[in-house]
Design a protein around this motif. Structure first.
Motif, PDB file in Angstrom:
ATOM      1  N   LEU A  19     -37.710 -63.255 -86.444  1.00 53.09           N
ATOM      2  CA  LEU A  19     -38.306 -62.027 -86.944  1.00 53.09           C
ATOM      3  C   LEU A  19     -37.294 -60.915 -86.729  1.00 53.09           C
ATOM      4  O   LEU A  19     -36.796 -60.745 -85.608  1.00 53.09           O
ATOM      5  CB  LEU A  19     -39.598 -61.696 -86.190  1.00 53.09           C
ATOM      6  CG  LEU A  19     -40.670 -62.785 -86.082  1.00 53.09           C
ATOM      7  CD1 LEU A  19     -41.825 -62.283 -85.213  1.00 53.09           C
ATOM      8  CD2 LEU A  19     -41.170 -63.196 -87.458  1.00 53.09           C
ATOM      9  N   THR A  37     -36.681 -56.832 -86.877  1.00 57.29           N
ATOM     10  CA  THR A  37     -37.382 -55.555 -86.937  1.00 57.29           C
ATOM     11  C   THR A  37     -36.390 -54.401 -86.863  1.00 57.29           C
ATOM     12  O   THR A  37     -35.298 -54.524 -86.302  1.00 57.29           O
ATOM     13  CB  THR A  37     -38.404 -55.412 -85.799  1.00 57.29           C
ATOM     14  OG1 THR A  37     -37.732 -55.510 -84.530  1.00 57.29           O
ATOM     15  CG2 THR A  37     -39.474 -56.490 -85.888  1.00 57.29           C
ATOM     16  N   LEU A  94     -41.173 -54.782 -89.535  1.00 58.99           N
ATOM     17  CA  LEU A  94     -40.643 -56.086 -89.906  1.00 58.99           C
ATOM     18  C   LEU A  94     -39.858 -55.930 -91.207  1.00 58.99           C
ATOM     19  O   LEU A  94     -40.394 -55.479 -92.219  1.00 58.99           O
ATOM     20  CB  LEU A  94     -41.801 -57.066 -90.093  1.00 58.99           C
ATOM     21  CG  LEU A  94     -41.460 -58.544 -90.279  1.00 58.99           C
ATOM     22  CD1 LEU A  94     -40.829 -59.118 -89.020  1.00 58.99           C
ATOM     23  CD2 LEU A  94     -42.715 -59.323 -90.637  1.00 58.99           C
ATOM     24  N   THR A 129     -37.456 -62.082 -92.256  1.00 56.66           N
ATOM     25  CA  THR A 129     -37.821 -63.253 -91.464  1.00 56.66           C
ATOM     26  C   THR A 129     -37.022 -64.450 -91.953  1.00 56.66           C
ATOM     27  O   THR A 129     -36.577 -64.503 -93.098  1.00 56.66           O
ATOM     28  CB  THR A 129     -39.329 -63.574 -91.571  1.00 56.66           C
ATOM     29  OG1 THR A 129     -39.646 -63.926 -92.919  1.00 56.66           O
ATOM     30  CG2 THR A 129     -40.178 -62.386 -91.134  1.00 56.66           C
ATOM     31  N   THR A 141     -47.345 -58.050 -83.725  1.00 57.44           N
ATOM     32  CA  THR A 141     -46.366 -58.049 -82.636  1.00 57.44           C
ATOM     33  C   THR A 141     -46.775 -57.046 -81.565  1.00 57.44           C
ATOM     34  O   THR A 141     -47.332 -55.990 -81.871  1.00 57.44           O
ATOM     35  CB  THR A 141     -44.961 -57.681 -83.143  1.00 57.44           C
ATOM     36  OG1 THR A 141     -45.014 -56.423 -83.843  1.00 57.44           O
ATOM     37  CG2 THR A 141     -44.414 -58.757 -84.076  1.00 57.44           C
TER      38      THR A 141
END
Length: 215
Positions: free
Chosen positions: A84, A86, A91, A94, A207
């Protein structure tokens, strides 16, 4: 700043001290624990890695560590080698998931870049590219931010007062709409917790930052 993945580092440790044993036990929890993994505050503090909890597509909660922190982007690595990525708590990419977010443009104008000064009605437009059922999709996404009710989160033994912002996202060309929610630390302006969609109105990713990345 580059960091070694947690699992590789722990495999090299010998179980000869309490700290090292704690590291090994944490790894075992992340690999073979209950459906929702829970790491103690002491274990989180003892680990020399930034970490977070993630829940992907409404699956079990997993423990994820920071693999790399570079160019203002954090790359979080799961035990099964998914990633992931960020930026400012959002986000943006991925890897290794059934569907993947490939690209998000115009990040410099994301209201999350200045979390303490987001205003009601703040807007943002970007181009997003993702995969959906094996096909690559791309669309222009526009957002409006609305303030929610402030909350206090209990994270890794710390109570964190947060401002809650709901982001109403829309693809005008298709009419698809969805909501992302961000819990922003009232003191630092950093995103502590988030629930956001990987694709348009699909594949939620939650998250919670347990130990933030050092700048």
């Amino acid at each position: 700043m580059r960091q070694l993945p947690l699992l590789l580092a722990c495999l090299l440790l010998q179980a000869c001290t309490q700290t090292q044993k704690g590291l090994e036990q944490t790894v075992m929890l992340a690999i073979s624990g209950p459906d929702d993994v829970t790491i103690t505050s002491q274990q989180i503090n003892d680990l020399p890695y930034a970490s977070l909890y993630a829940r992907i597509n409404d699956g079990p909660r997993i423990f994820v560590v920071l693999g790399y922190n570079e160019n203002d982007q954090q790359k979080w690595v799961t035990q099964d080698k998914a990633m992931l990525v960020t930026a400012q708590g959002r986000l943006i990419k991925t890897l290794g998931l059934p569907n993947n977010l490939q690209q998000v443009s115009n990040l410099q104008h994301d209201p999350l870049a200045d979390g303490l000064h987001i205003r009601k009605g703040a807007s943002w437009t970007r181009i997003v590219q993702w995969t959906e059922q094996g096909k690559v999709r791309a669309a222009t996404v526009s957002s409006l931010f609305q303030r929610g009710e402030d909350q206090v989160l209990d994270v890794a033994g710390h109570r964190i007062a947060c401002r809650v912002w709901h982001e109403q996202a829309r693809i005008d060309s298709s009419g698809r709409e969805w909501e992302n929610t961000f819990w922003i630390d009232s003191r630092s302006g950093e995103v502590v917790q988030a629930r956001q969609m990987l694709a348009a109105d699909a594949f939620p990713v939650e998250t919670t930052i347990l130990k933030p990345a050092k700048s």
